[in-house]
Motif scaffolding. Sequence first.
Motif, short mmCIF file in Angstrom:
data_model
loop_
_atom_site.label_atom_id
_atom_site.label_comp_id
_atom_site.label_asym_id
_atom_site.label_seq_id
_atom_site.Cartn_x
_atom_site.Cartn_y
_atom_site.Cartn_z
N UNK A 54 0.82 -1.20 0.00
CA UNK A 54 0.00 0.00 0.00
C UNK A 54 0.86 1.26 0.00
N UNK A 55 0.29 2.31 -0.57
CA UNK A 55 0.94 3.62 -0.51
C UNK A 55 0.78 4.16 0.91
N UNK A 56 1.57 5.15 1.30
CA UNK A 56 1.41 5.73 2.64
C UNK A 56 -0.01 6.22 2.91
N UNK A 57 -0.65 6.81 1.90
CA UNK A 57 -2.02 7.30 2.08
C UNK A 57 -2.97 6.13 2.30
N UNK A 58 -2.77 5.05 1.54
CA UNK A 58 -3.63 3.88 1.69
C UNK A 58 -3.41 3.22 3.05
N UNK A 59 -2.17 3.19 3.52
CA UNK A 59 -1.89 2.64 4.85
C UNK A 59 -2.59 3.45 5.93
N UNK A 60 -2.54 4.77 5.79
CA UNK A 60 -3.18 5.64 6.77
C UNK A 60 -4.68 5.39 6.78
N UNK A 61 -5.27 5.30 5.60
CA UNK A 61 -6.71 5.03 5.49
C UNK A 61 -7.05 3.67 6.10
N UNK A 62 -6.20 2.66 5.83
CA UNK A 62 -6.39 1.34 6.39
C UNK A 62 -6.34 1.40 7.91
N UNK A 63 -5.36 2.13 8.44
CA UNK A 63 -5.21 2.26 9.89
C UNK A 63 -6.44 2.93 10.50
N UNK A 64 -6.93 4.00 9.86
CA UNK A 64 -8.13 4.68 10.35
C UNK A 64 -9.33 3.73 10.34
N UNK A 65 -9.46 2.97 9.26
CA UNK A 65 -10.56 2.00 9.18
C UNK A 65 -10.43 0.92 10.25
N UNK A 66 -9.19 0.48 10.49
CA UNK A 66 -8.96 -0.55 11.50
C UNK A 66 -9.36 -0.04 12.88
#
Length: 177
Positions: A54-66
């Motif tokens: 994942x891109x850094x933005x996608x990781x951040x979004x994933x973390x927020x969703x988690x």
Amino acid sequence: MAIAGTALAQTATPTPATPKKEGKPVTWIPGGHPNEVGPNGPAYENVRKALEALTPEQRKKFQENMIRWMNLSPEEKKALRDREEVRKKFMEQEINAAIQESGLQLEGERREMFAKRYTEGRRTIEEQLRKEMNEKRKPLVHELVSHLRNEFASESVAPTTTPTTIQTASPAPTAKP
């Protein structure tokens, strides 16, 4: 996300009901299978690889969703899992209908590849239709808001210009005997 959340958020614990295999401890997570999750399991490895891709933005979004997922109540999690299950069943029916419509006789790996490509294509189509609908909706909503603004602006002016339309609450007249 639920699978990734289960693999990352919960700690694997041994269960006495699960027999141990030679050399590797058997672990169990609700919804998982023995030895599929945990630091040495293939599910964990797949999640790790997916997160690294994942891109850094996608990781951040994933973390927020988690975090949002972890803060949900058990009832909300169940509702989301049930909704996902319904979506999967619907997609399976759509894939079967597409295979039947195509007239192809697909088995095994070829069927899986067809299903994957169909799902990706459907996702692209749905995104395109969503964008088109949003573009068509924008001017119509703008027109609706303008109409409502004019309608309600004229109504709000009316009471101040005609005091007779304002009624005050007064006690009902009592009949005299």
